[in-house]
Scaffold this active site. Sequence first.
Site, PDB file in Angstrom:
ATOM      1  N   SER A   1      -8.940   3.053  -8.537  1.00  0.00           N
ATOM      2  CA  SER A   1      -8.315   3.148  -9.469  1.00  0.00           C
ATOM      3  C   SER A   1      -8.890   2.772 -11.139  1.00  0.00           C
ATOM      4  O   SER A   1     -10.004   3.616 -11.432  1.00  0.00           O
ATOM      5  CB  SER A   1      -7.929   1.954  -9.383  1.00  0.00           C
ATOM      6  OG  SER A   1      -6.413   1.902 -10.412  1.00  0.00           O
TER       7      SER A   1
ATOM      8  N   ASP B   1       1.024   8.994  -4.830  1.00  0.00           N
ATOM      9  CA  ASP B   1       0.214   7.911  -5.652  1.00  0.00           C
ATOM     10  C   ASP B   1       2.027   7.590  -7.490  1.00  0.00           C
ATOM     11  O   ASP B   1       1.280   8.949  -7.938  1.00  0.00           O
ATOM     12  CB  ASP B   1      -1.124   8.239  -6.109  1.00  0.00           C
ATOM     13  CG  ASP B   1      -1.672   6.747  -6.429  1.00  0.00           C
ATOM     14  OD1 ASP B   1      -0.681   5.679  -6.772  1.00  0.00           O
ATOM     15  OD2 ASP B   1      -2.840   6.407  -6.465  1.00  0.00           O
TER      16      ASP B   1
ATOM     17  N   HIS C   1      -1.280   4.188  -3.517  1.00  0.00           N
ATOM     18  CA  HIS C   1      -2.556   3.940  -4.293  1.00  0.00           C
ATOM     19  C   HIS C   1      -2.557   2.980  -3.042  1.00  0.00           C
ATOM     20  O   HIS C   1      -3.318   1.679  -3.580  1.00  0.00           O
ATOM     21  CB  HIS C   1      -2.137   2.940  -5.517  1.00  0.00           C
ATOM     22  CG  HIS C   1      -2.934   3.057  -6.335  1.00  0.00           C
ATOM     23  ND1 HIS C   1      -3.310   3.747  -7.345  1.00  0.00           N
ATOM     24  CD2 HIS C   1      -4.037   1.899  -7.082  1.00  0.00           C
ATOM     25  CE1 HIS C   1      -4.144   3.134  -7.649  1.00  0.00           C
ATOM     26  NE2 HIS C   1      -4.461   2.157  -8.450  1.00  0.00           N
TER      27      HIS C   1
END
Length: 660
Positions: free
Chosen positions: A207, A313, A344
């Site tokens: 991320s 995601d 995610h």
Amino acid sequence: MSIRTRFTTWRPLATAAAATAALLVTFLAPATAQAQEQAAPRHTRESQPVYSYENAVREAVWVDTRLDGDGDGKTDRVAVDIVRPREPAQQGRKVPVIMDASPYYSCCGRGNESQLKTYDANGKVVQMPLFYDNYFVPRGYAFVGVDLAGTNRSDGCVDVGGRSDIQSAKAVVDWLNGRATAYTTRTGTAKTKATWTNGRTGMIGKSWDGTIANGVAATGVEGLKTIVPISAISTWYDYFFSRGAPLYDSGPDWLSDYVDSPDARTKCAAVQQKLVDQAPRTGDRTPLWAERDYVKDAHKVRASVFLVHGMQDLNVRLQHLGPWWDALAKNGVERKIWLSQTGHVDPFDFRRAQWVDTLHRWFDHELLGYDNGVDREPMADIERHPDQWVTSKSWPPRGTSTTTLRPAKGAQPGVGTLGLIKAAGAETFTDDPALSETDWAARIDTGTPDKAGFTTGTLTRDLRLSGSSKVTVRATPTTTTAHLSAVLVDLGPDTIRDYAAAGEGITTLADRTCWGAGTTGDSACFKATRAKTTAVDYTVVSRGWADLGTYADPGKGVPLTPGKAYTITLDLGATDHVVPAGHRLALIVAGTDKDLIDPPSTRPTLTIDLSHTSARVPLVGGAAAFAHATKGARTVVPDAATALDGVRAPRPAHRVPEGR
């Protein structure tokens, strides 16, 4: 030694003493390990856990970024916590570095268990989040955890992917290669050099962390040999907007404040105001966004890239994958990719044993120079069904060709067909911000006022989509503002990872598995997971959004003239999906996708000109494959009383690109 012998299963009722004992590794003498390594054939060479983790050097330095982001008249220093094997330096050997630069080490935590850095009384790191240090330090790597400027123990301000964020990490790579200055304390004058490393650095992270790896690689910094970005952003504009349509009800100023340290919050008002002023909620592209666009600088990338992303995601969406991957390919960057069915989620939590083994061989190859064959393996690993993976020699595979699919009217309004032949006619729908892609897909065979749907007949052969799609729409609105959504759907029964559930495709268990060595303060054992699945009647394959007001300029929206037709192209997220024989492929065009984009200021009715509307879809085998798959296809008779089952509706959108 196979990966199956590298970890143990740890039960939650074990005593602390037993846990400590289980974490300690029995190490080979370094001389013996080196002899074994030299005797092994080159293609089987693999770094071994020959160094003591318990006795590893743990130290902190503060690297000068040469920026003064907080405006206090002094250049900012970023905190760098280091765990490295003690023995190589004693033997006069230098080691490579694995580095994770993050804003989350103190505010939010890393990984599935939200681990934070912890420190002893002398300020040396005790717990380094995640398994990287536990596993790789005994194998002859140093692990470096960098607090981005403005977070944890670093000076400066978080600027959400801008110069400060990127320079926070780049300066550390420079220091590791002898080009920057570091100090032994945050405010002192005693300098220190990284004499223990050869400077060869690999960056990894999920991320925001992986985003920093992308950004640093895009500077072309010397010494950065590889990056492993997991679910990472490639351009920050696309995190907050999709061609002018806002994805969240806040901007980067909110995100900066979320991760700023208490000290930074007292000093960074000017940076916060800049993020407000230069990132207007209109969705216009400003110079602030250009600074945070790493795709445009892909030509500078020297590092290899091992990219991982979940195809469902909805936090860092798949629009970040396609342009970055394509730009890297255009510039000849060595690449590898994993695509999962999850949302995610880190690969450590959906394919743990294979991930650790592959990552180990990747770093051995890229940072130690071992000829272990990982670079000759298939480029792509793709999760076709939960825990069932296939490989692709290249990605997208050879023979993939963009094919233009055309919508056409059907027997009832709003329920049309999808094929290769251009058709005339129009469909009309009214934006309903209370509905989402799941509502549209569930009623694909019913004429509803909120969407226009188009489907193929039942396929007679499998049809594989691989890459990024685009949908061009000519729409006439009844109001001065309008948002559009385009969704590709696989219509047919399947069992998939439940990416809409809290775990985004995984369930976390009580048992633990152990990866590497540990200490009483830093366990190498992490909670195990398993796939969380659900049976569905349809699967959303890809989606994209846009503000129709950006029809003429993707960087600037303007008011629309009611009754006037506008043509716009929506970029859909990259994917790799097989629509099997017996299923149908559908295209849905609608307005606001609830909880994935924000609605416009008005509620328009839009008329779609079908003769100027199309989907350009990357199909393996191209138009010929589509023609073969639809030859003899059976037309489905719509049943207005039946609603198809899918995953639950999207949850309110994330505003933080972080771990779970």
